[in-house]
Design an enzyme around this catalytic site. Sequence first.
Site, PDB file in Angstrom:
ATOM      1  N   ALA A  98       0.843  -1.203   0.000  1.00  0.00           N
ATOM      2  CA  ALA A  98       0.000   0.000   0.000  1.00  0.00           C
ATOM      3  C   ALA A  98       0.873   1.246   0.000  1.00  0.00           C
ATOM      4  O   ALA A  98       2.026   1.223   0.451  1.00  0.00           O
ATOM      5  CB  ALA A  98      -0.923   0.008   1.217  1.00  0.00           C
ATOM      6  N   ASP A  99       0.308   2.320  -0.510  1.00  0.00           N
ATOM      7  CA  ASP A  99       0.976   3.623  -0.466  1.00  0.00           C
ATOM      8  C   ASP A  99      -0.092   4.691  -0.260  1.00  0.00           C
ATOM      9  O   ASP A  99      -1.143   4.663  -0.918  1.00  0.00           O
ATOM     10  CB  ASP A  99       1.732   3.898  -1.767  1.00  0.00           C
ATOM     11  CG  ASP A  99       2.535   5.194  -1.681  1.00  0.00           C
ATOM     12  OD1 ASP A  99       3.477   5.248  -0.875  1.00  0.00           O
ATOM     13  OD2 ASP A  99       2.210   6.152  -2.415  1.00  0.00           O
ATOM     14  N   THR A 100       0.162   5.592   0.663  1.00  0.00           N
ATOM     15  CA  THR A 100      -0.807   6.647   0.989  1.00  0.00           C
ATOM     16  C   THR A 100      -0.203   8.014   0.706  1.00  0.00           C
ATOM     17  O   THR A 100       0.945   8.280   1.083  1.00  0.00           O
ATOM     18  CB  THR A 100      -1.225   6.559   2.469  1.00  0.00           C
ATOM     19  OG1 THR A 100      -1.816   5.288   2.720  1.00  0.00           O
ATOM     20  CG2 THR A 100      -2.227   7.657   2.826  1.00  0.00           C
ATOM     21  N   GLY A 135      -3.353   3.687  -2.391  1.00  0.00           N
ATOM     22  CA  GLY A 135      -3.324   2.654  -3.412  1.00  0.00           C
ATOM     23  C   GLY A 135      -2.916   1.344  -2.766  1.00  0.00           C
ATOM     24  O   GLY A 135      -2.028   1.320  -1.904  1.00  0.00           O
TER      25      GLY A 135
END
Length: 239
Positions: A98-100, A135
């Site tokens: 995940a990437d925020t 994502g």
Amino acid sequence: MLLQHKTALNAKRIVLASGSPQRRELLSNIGMKFEVLVSRFDEKLPKDRFPSGAEYALETARHKALDVAAMVEEQRQQQGLVGPAHSTHIPVDLIISADTVVEADGLILEKPDDDEHAFQMISSLSGRDHQVHTGVSLVLPGEPDPSTGKPPYVRSFFVTTDVTFAQLSPDTIRAYVASGHPFGKAGAYGIQGPAGSFVVGLKGCFYNVVGFPLHRFCSEVLALIEEGRLKLETAPSTL
């Protein structure tokens, strides 16, 4: 959503491709067992290539997941060199990445570099609405991609939450920056910390702002199970 599959899921080898303590905590809270293998991917994709922060976060998450898939394969090959009789490699069933990022007026805000950068970020969010995008990429290393016939199978998605900050005085922002809490966080804040007091309201998934959209994640994993892509060896509980 996944509780009926908890025992079977925890018999699988699941890897979280993130060093985020928030993501580890959230996944642990739903009873998921996993190991952590942090990606080597340098999270510096050119932001001007992406129409939105959501697509930027999505592509970053995909790169991180695929990098960890490559790391796992490297480990498998290295262990295989000692011969099948001595190999202890257990195949990975699922990789989660995940990437925020925070986006305000089309500007993507990641983690601040220093005090002044953090001050500028929080000042730009003060008294305004912004978006938090996460994502997520789910990789099944042993499952073929229908378009190529070769593994891995990748399913990616993003979730967006709208967040409204109160109007903050410069003194408040500087005191917050001095606390050290902005660092290591997209947009220079974590809603689960002191900056939670800055939030007037939000629309969407709260846990997405923390860094991982739990409901959507569980929905997507359930879909992988029901489609037969993530294969469970035991029947779900009827309790």
